[in-house]
Motif scaffolding. Structure first.
Motif, mmCIF file in Angstrom:
data_model
loop_
_atom_site.group_PDB
_atom_site.id
_atom_site.type_symbol
_atom_site.label_atom_id
_atom_site.label_comp_id
_atom_site.label_asym_id
_atom_site.label_seq_id
_atom_site.Cartn_x
_atom_site.Cartn_y
_atom_site.Cartn_z
ATOM 1 N N LEU A 335 0.593 -30.623 -35.152
ATOM 2 C CA LEU A 335 -0.731 -30.950 -35.678
ATOM 3 C C LEU A 335 -1.201 -32.255 -35.051
ATOM 4 O O LEU A 335 -0.390 -33.145 -34.755
ATOM 5 N N GLU A 336 -2.507 -32.371 -34.873
ATOM 6 C CA GLU A 336 -3.042 -33.643 -34.416
ATOM 7 C C GLU A 336 -2.763 -34.708 -35.463
ATOM 8 O O GLU A 336 -2.777 -34.447 -36.671
ATOM 9 N N ILE A 337 -2.527 -35.916 -35.001
ATOM 10 C CA ILE A 337 -2.115 -36.980 -35.900
ATOM 11 C C ILE A 337 -3.177 -37.270 -36.958
ATOM 12 O O ILE A 337 -2.859 -37.590 -38.113
ATOM 13 N N GLN A 338 -4.447 -37.089 -36.606
ATOM 14 C CA GLN A 338 -5.505 -37.326 -37.579
ATOM 15 C C GLN A 338 -5.476 -36.288 -38.696
ATOM 16 O O GLN A 338 -5.767 -36.593 -39.848
ATOM 17 N N LEU A 366 8.360 -35.777 -34.711
ATOM 18 C CA LEU A 366 8.293 -36.201 -33.316
ATOM 19 C C LEU A 366 6.844 -36.380 -32.900
ATOM 20 O O LEU A 366 5.935 -35.760 -33.462
ATOM 21 N N VAL A 367 6.636 -37.230 -31.906
ATOM 22 C CA VAL A 367 5.301 -37.509 -31.381
ATOM 23 C C VAL A 367 5.197 -36.918 -29.983
ATOM 24 O O VAL A 367 6.114 -37.038 -29.174
ATOM 25 N N PHE A 368 4.068 -36.281 -29.705
ATOM 26 C CA PHE A 368 3.833 -35.663 -28.399
ATOM 27 C C PHE A 368 2.441 -36.034 -27.917
ATOM 28 O O PHE A 368 1.505 -36.179 -28.701
ATOM 29 N N VAL A 398 -2.900 -36.939 -29.617
ATOM 30 C CA VAL A 398 -1.540 -37.232 -30.031
ATOM 31 C C VAL A 398 -1.159 -36.229 -31.117
ATOM 32 O O VAL A 398 -1.888 -36.030 -32.085
ATOM 33 N N LEU A 399 -0.026 -35.581 -30.927
ATOM 34 C CA LEU A 399 0.419 -34.535 -31.840
ATOM 35 C C LEU A 399 1.691 -34.965 -32.551
ATOM 36 O O LEU A 399 2.504 -35.722 -32.019
ATOM 37 N N LEU A 400 1.841 -34.455 -33.758
ATOM 38 C CA LEU A 400 3.077 -34.608 -34.513
ATOM 39 C C LEU A 400 3.677 -33.231 -34.736
ATOM 40 O O LEU A 400 2.955 -32.263 -34.999
ATOM 41 N N GLY A 401 4.999 -33.138 -34.644
ATOM 42 C CA GLY A 401 5.660 -31.848 -34.835
ATOM 43 C C GLY A 401 7.078 -32.026 -35.324
ATOM 44 O O GLY A 401 7.639 -33.129 -35.303
ATOM 45 N N PRO A 785 -4.490 -21.768 -33.500
ATOM 46 C CA PRO A 785 -3.527 -22.766 -33.972
ATOM 47 C C PRO A 785 -3.172 -23.758 -32.869
ATOM 48 O O PRO A 785 -3.352 -23.484 -31.675
ATOM 49 N N THR A 786 -2.695 -24.898 -33.255
ATOM 50 C CA THR A 786 -2.278 -25.927 -32.305
ATOM 51 C C THR A 786 -0.846 -25.647 -31.864
ATOM 52 O O THR A 786 0.071 -25.618 -32.687
ATOM 53 N N THR A 787 -0.673 -25.427 -30.568
ATOM 54 C CA THR A 787 0.654 -25.157 -30.006
ATOM 55 C C THR A 787 0.805 -25.934 -28.699
ATOM 56 O O THR A 787 -0.171 -26.437 -28.149
#
Length: 803
Positions: A335-338, A366-368, A398-401, A785-787
């Motif tokens: 997911l996007e960090i926001q 984790l951050v991507f 910036v994504l979190l997963g 979806p966010t992938t």
């Protein structure tokens, strides 16, 4: 009765606590309005054409105030009239055929397709509050269900898959090579925290915090097939938590006001020392499927008192993980960090930005940030005006997963790239698909139901060339179209079917053809690809318009979008009026089709109660008599489990009409039609054959299987009515699609396409939403979806694969 664990939809919403209590008590009784239904309506007879003016309410617009009681159906003494249906010349235009999609998320009993096969009510949490939450105590339905920790064949199968995954990871670790793809940050927790701040603040590019991609060594491709293949040893049955562990957890739950029935699930989720871990961090209760944040908060307050608050670091970390797990049910692998911050703010976290940093520093997430590939200059720089500033491309978000999905996506991308690079190109004579498969290690094939014959023919031709070839399908029902040699993906991975494995654990195959590829989630896809040896060819085939996988990731769509391999589009159209209707829906058009053989029939209804009543008439009377398809070969497809015309209400009405009984065996009787979810995302339909001390025995197609007693409540449900996600990958001679008015807001084009496409010979649409169906087909494209799989593949393989 809880729903079985399994499928979820991308449009998942939170079910209300009242809905969960309804699931615990069983489906509601039919309403009294059923007695007022007219019994003289015409049916879809083979020779007569009923007039639309004779349809009750055919010209009326269903009003919001006309919703009746739940689950209306004919009374015991009522003569069931034939369902009112329109003739082939009366097929409506885009404004005349309307229906619904998902159940409205605002209703107290809303149940969406996201609940498909989810088995989500967490034990006694349906009836008792957690931490004094009272009516909010019902645990929401989730994708993995609240299964009891008892032993079962399904758990053994999942254990086998986990063992295989562990073997693969161990083999990769031995090679001491870093991942060749992905943007996972390296270093300590402090590095992760610095990454978030630096990337967002623009102090450093995202690449500063990523491991440099470096190809990992590969095992050499086998020149010859092994003389014998070795099947992996049968996994040991998973052991239940120790009685002492469960007893200790039960004491902690009782102290915090939580249902003691959750003890087994908590002990299974947290392992040894669960009681101590739960006492120190009560929010770990969120690790149990179905527990809501409000319930975990009440439990924590009861244990910790004033020592906890909304900004407690333990709470924000658990909530961050919980949000990402819920997003996975909707198809997201990150997911996007926001979006994560907004979700935390919605749960009263005082400082969402700091909360995210805390979760990153604790290595819980984790951050991507995917690196953008710079475009080469086109050589016309001299013509640009001096001093003109180059346009700045927007930075990648910036994504979190969670690490489980990050590992799966990177492993899948790496495995697909390996297959594409290690195959020995050959020239195969034949059609377009056959030539592409001969020259490439990874090939995509798209098309409708009729096009399934093409990859099956490819597999047959490859066998004639002496290649070890296998066809895999998503559901057992799909084997009919693929042939007797086809196996399900679940059976292939578990070792229950297939060619066996070599000494390294790889499947003994030269070509694997996967039908229903859109139903692959990222974790299943990663296990499948990692199981293939170097040099093996992989053909992924499916219809890109159907609903995607009931889990994290959209493997088929991402590989298609990456354009890194040949993509062969079938030119074989689906035949007949049904094929014409479904093909039109795929391009956004709800066409009026000619149906001289009553292939498509529309049954207008005014409200959800009438929808249930008409559905029962169609399945039990009208379709068998007028179409010639018996009730046991007619499948009902609706939008969700809850609501006035969801699967619970429809199954209760259909059981009363088709196989009445007291539910002697855990709510089921011999002859009941059921849907069983042996593993998340995998649903099989069958009939109850017998019951004994071991559990319920089912007939599923040509196979018989046993549902252990401890799995009956969580993994089994009545199956006369299914959701579209549960029905994906299978087809039936006749299908009745129920579109009640209270679900219009959740309709999407993929849902309609999937539901209508399940019918082979006849489709009845019980329709009550006016223009909503036409709007959904024309405009209702579900959000993507966010992938991360697409950019990972583009970074590994050259962009611009063959068309």
């Amino acid at each position: 009765m809880t729903e079985p664990s399994g499928e979820t939809a991308p449009e998942a919403v939170e079910p209300a606590a009242e809905d969960l209590r309804e699931g615990a008590a069983g489906a509601p009784a039919p309403g009294p309005e059923a007695a007022e239904e007219p019994t003289t309506s015409e049916e879809p007879g083979p020779a007569e054409e009923p007039s639309t003016t004779e349809e009750p309410g055919a010209g009326e617009q269903p009003g919001a105030g006309e919703e009746p009681g739940v689950g209306e159906e004919p009374g015991a003494g009522e003569e069931p009239g034939a369902a009112e249906q329109s003739g082939p010349g009366e097929q409506p235009s885009t404004g005349e055929v309307s229906g619904t999609g998902e159940e409205s998320a605002t209703g107290a009993e809303a149940g969406t397709d996201a609940e498909a096969g989810t088995g989500g009510e967490a034990g006694a949490a349906q009836e008792a509050g957690i931490g004094g939450q009272g009516g909010d105590a019902g645990a929401s339905e989730s994708a993995e269900g609240g299964d009891a920790p008892g032993l079962s064949d399904a758990q053994a199968e999942l254990a086998a898959q986990r063992e295989l995954r562990a073997r693969i990871e161990a083999r990769k670790a031995e090679k001491s090579g870093p991942l060749t793809s992905g943007a996972k940050l390296s270093g300590t927790a402090a590095d992760l925290l610095a990454a978030v701040r630096a990337v967002e603040g623009g102090a450093a590019p995202g690449s500063t915090f990523y491991e440099a991609p470096e190809p990992a060594p590969r095992r050499p491709a086998a020149e010859t097939a092994p003389a014998m293949t070795v099947r992996p040893p049968a996994p040991e049955r998973p052991t239940a938590p120790a009685p002492g562990t469960t007893a200790a957890v039960r004491e902690v739950l009782a102290e915090g006001g939580a249902p003691e029935a959750l003890a087994g699930q908590v002990a299974a989720a947290l392992g040894e020392g669960a009681a101590t871990a739960l006492r120190e961090d009560p929010w770990q209760l969120l690790a149990v499927s179905g527990v809501r944040p409000e319930q975990a908060d009440g439990f924590a307050r009861a244990l910790l008192g004033s020592a906890c608050g909304p900004g407690d670091p333990r709470r924000v970390v658990a909530l961050t993980v919980w949000l990402l797990e819920r997003a996975a049910l909707q198809g997201h692998t990150a997911l996007e960090i926001q979006a994560v911050r907004a979700g935390l703010a919605g749960h009263a976290v005082p400082d969402p930005e700091e909360a995210v940093e805390t979760a990153v520093s604790e290595a819980a997430v984790l951050v991507f940030q995917e690196e953008e590939t710079p475009e080469e200059p086109d050589g016309d720089e001299d013509t640009e005006e001096e001093g003109a500033a180059p346009e700045q491309e927007p930075a990648a978000p910036v994504l979190l997963g969670l690490d489980r999905y990050a590992l799966a996506e990177e492993s899948l991308a790496d495995g697909l790239a390996r297959l594409a690079r290690t195959v020995t190109a050959d020239t195969w004579e034949g059609g377009e698909l056959e030539r592409a498969a001969g020259a490439h290690g990874l090939v995509l094939h798209t098309g409708g139901e009729a096009s399934r014959a093409e990859p099956v023919a490819l597999a047959a031709a490859a066998r004639e060339r002496g290649l070890r070839t296998l066809v895999a399908v998503h559901a057992g029902d799909g084997r009919r179209a693929a042939g007797v040699d086809a196996v399900t993906v679940a059976d292939l991975l578990s070792g229950a079917a297939g060619p066996g494995r070599d000494e390294e654990g790889a499947l003994a195959l030269d070509l694997l053809v996967v039908l229903d590829a859109p139903q692959l989630d990222v974790e299943t896809g990663a296990m499948l690809v990692e199981s293939l040896p170097d040099g093996c060819r992989l053909v992924l085939s499916g219809d890109p318009e159907v609903l995607g996988a009931p889990g994290a990731g959209r493997v088929f769509a991402d590989v298609l979008a990456a354009r890194v391999c040949p993509r062969i589009a079938s030119r074989v159209p689906d035949p007949g009026p049904l094929g014409e209707l479904v093909s039109g829906i795929g391009v956004g058009e709800l066409n009026q089709v000619e149906a001289p053989g009553k292939e498509v029939v529309i049954v207008p209804v005014r409200d959800a109660g009438e929808a249930v009543h008409r559905t029962v008439q169609l399945v039990a009377d009208s379709v068998p008599r007028a179409i010639g398809v018996p009730s046991e070969q007619t499948q009902v497809v609706t939008v969700g489990h809850g609501g006035s015309a969801g699967t619970r209400a429809l199954n209760a009405a259909l059981k009363q009409r088709l196989n009445p009984g007291p539910g002697r065996f855990g709510g089921y009787d011999i002859g009941d039609r059921v849907a069983y979810a042996p593993a998340p995302g995998h649903t099989v339909t069958g009939t109850v054959l017998a019951a004994d001390t071991d559990g319920l025995r089912l007939r599923c197609g040509d196979d018989e299987l046993l549902v252990p007693r401890e799995r009956v409540e969580s993994a089994l449900r009545h199956g006369w009515a299914l959701t579209a996600h549960q029905a994906a990958g299978a087809r039936w001679p006749a299908v009745v699609v129920v579109l009640p008015g209270d679900a219009a807001g959740g309709l999407s084009r993929p849902w309609v396409y999937t539901a209508f496409g399940r019918a082979e010979r006849h489709l009845s649409v019980v329709h009550g939403v006016d223009q909503a169906l036409a709007r959904a087909v024309a405009e209702g494209v579900a959000p993507e979806p966010t992938t991360r799989l697409r950019p990972l593949l583009e970074g590994l393989l050259a962009v611009g694969g063959e068309e």
